[in-house]
Structures are given as C-alpha cells and as structure tokens.
Design a protein around this motif. Sequence first.
Motif, short mmCIF file in Angstrom:
data_model
loop_
_atom_site.label_atom_id
_atom_site.label_comp_id
_atom_site.label_asym_id
_atom_site.label_seq_id
_atom_site.Cartn_x
_atom_site.Cartn_y
_atom_site.Cartn_z
N ARG A 163 0.85 -1.18 0.00
CA ARG A 163 0.00 0.00 0.00
C ARG A 163 0.89 1.23 0.00
O ARG A 163 1.82 1.31 0.77
N MET A 164 0.58 2.16 -0.88
CA MET A 164 1.38 3.37 -0.99
C MET A 164 0.46 4.59 -0.95
O MET A 164 -0.56 4.63 -1.63
N VAL A 165 0.83 5.56 -0.15
CA VAL A 165 0.16 6.86 -0.11
C VAL A 165 1.16 7.90 -0.58
O VAL A 165 2.33 7.85 -0.20
N TYR A 166 0.73 8.83 -1.41
CA TYR A 166 1.68 9.79 -1.99
C TYR A 166 1.06 11.17 -2.09
O TYR A 166 -0.16 11.35 -2.04
N TRP A 207 -5.33 -5.55 -1.53
CA TRP A 207 -5.88 -6.17 -0.33
C TRP A 207 -6.25 -7.62 -0.62
O TRP A 207 -6.29 -8.04 -1.78
N LEU A 208 -6.58 -8.35 0.44
CA LEU A 208 -7.09 -9.73 0.33
C LEU A 208 -6.17 -10.59 -0.51
O LEU A 208 -6.58 -11.21 -1.50
N ASN A 209 -4.89 -10.61 -0.12
CA ASN A 209 -3.89 -11.41 -0.85
C ASN A 209 -3.83 -11.01 -2.32
O ASN A 209 -3.74 -11.85 -3.22
N ASN A 210 -3.92 -9.70 -2.56
CA ASN A 210 -3.80 -9.11 -3.90
C ASN A 210 -4.99 -9.42 -4.81
O ASN A 210 -4.91 -9.19 -6.02
N ARG A 211 -6.08 -9.92 -4.25
CA ARG A 211 -7.29 -10.15 -5.06
C ARG A 211 -8.06 -8.85 -5.28
O ARG A 211 -8.83 -8.74 -6.23
N LEU A 212 -7.88 -7.88 -4.41
CA LEU A 212 -8.58 -6.60 -4.50
C LEU A 212 -7.57 -5.48 -4.67
O LEU A 212 -6.65 -5.35 -3.84
#
Length: 232
Positions: free
Chosen positions: A1-4, A45-50
């Motif tokens: 997750r990245m916030v910029y 999220w969700l193991n890269n499913r979302l």
Amino acid sequence: RMVYATYSEGFRNGGSNPVRPTSILPREFTSDELKNYEVGAKTEWLNNRLRFNIALYSMQWDDFAVQVEDPQPGVFQLGYVNLPSAEITGLESEFQFAINEAWQVDASLGYNDGEVSEATVLVLDPDFDPIVVTSGARLPLTPEWTATLGIEYRAPGMILNAKPFARVDLAYVGESVNNLEGIESVVAAGGVVVQDAYDTGDFRIGLEGDRWSATFFVDNFWDERANLFVSN
C-alpha cells in the motif's frame, strides 16, 4: 500500500496570431501556466485479489489561452487571447476484484470540476462590445462525471485446448458544454450547447489458447448515438 503527494508545474508556449491587417484581435498571446496539487493511494488487499487506487487533485491554471472570433461584421478571423485563471478539482478512482477463479469485477469513477475562477471583461476595440466571461463559467468539453464497470467470467475447463471467457463493459460519460460561456473558445460564435450525457455497453465472448484466440464481440450493443461534439 502506498500513499503519496505530488506537486507539479507545467506551461505551454505563447505564440502569434496570424491575423489579417483589418482584424482587431491581438497579434500575439502569452504563455500559460498550470500548478497541480495531488494526493492519492495505490493499494492491494485480500492477498492481492482486490486492488483500489484513488487520486484527488486541484489545479490552478493561469493566463490560459482560448480562441475567439473577431467581432467585426464580415471579418471572419479566429485568434487566441489570454484569460486570467481557471480552477480544476476532481478525483480519479479504480478498483479490480477477483471474486474467485471464475469471476472478476473492475470499475472506475472520475469527477472533474473545471471552471473560470476570475471574471474577465475583454475589450478588443472601443467601438465593439466587450467580451464578458463570468466567474464560474464551465470549461468546455469536460464532463463532470465518468464511470465504467466491467464483469468478466472465465469458465472452468477447456474447449479446443483454450479457455472460454465472456465479458461485459459498461461506460458512462456525463454532460458537458461545447463552448466557454461568453466567449467562442472552441467553435465560432454560436453560444453554449449542453452536450447530453450518454452510456454505452460492450460484450465479448471467446476462447483464449496459449498460441491462438478467437473472439466474438458487439460494441455499443444498444446503439447509443452520442454527441461527442456539437459544432455550430
């Protein structure tokens, strides 16, 4: 997750108006400048499913150039002039969700509010009425809302050593205006026309193999007749 967070600047060169000697339009226009402030996030999220991404932005556009028509009767001449400033604020977001091995949903949503932020009274010649652009006038060709939705299904098993799939895509484009109120910014004099919102749908079904694929598709399957640009 990245916030910029991002700050950026840009500009366009000014130039000359190749106008007739009898025209009252200015012979040149100046450079404009854009300042952009943006914050956003890119996440999975969700193991890269979302996957969910979002960006919020605010732009300050100074001395922006727009096209005008010479107001003299019988003198058809177009040229560019500078207006003081405009503001553009909005957001862009998208998500993609793999529900399971067979089903996937993806969507996007965009909001864009662009308007003149400073009223302008443009006097080209004392013998002709000034061109008045009011604060809050909408920037042309800029729909406030856009959205898409896609649903995809990949069937279990194989057909001819290929994976069967089907997909539906829906898209929405909100209403916009074809011109800047008070000034002929895109087309010659003719006022402002509201270009209606429209939505389209596409469908495709097919097979995907390692070395070949075959697809049957129908674009715009309810035959939407959208006005992409209304010219006078």
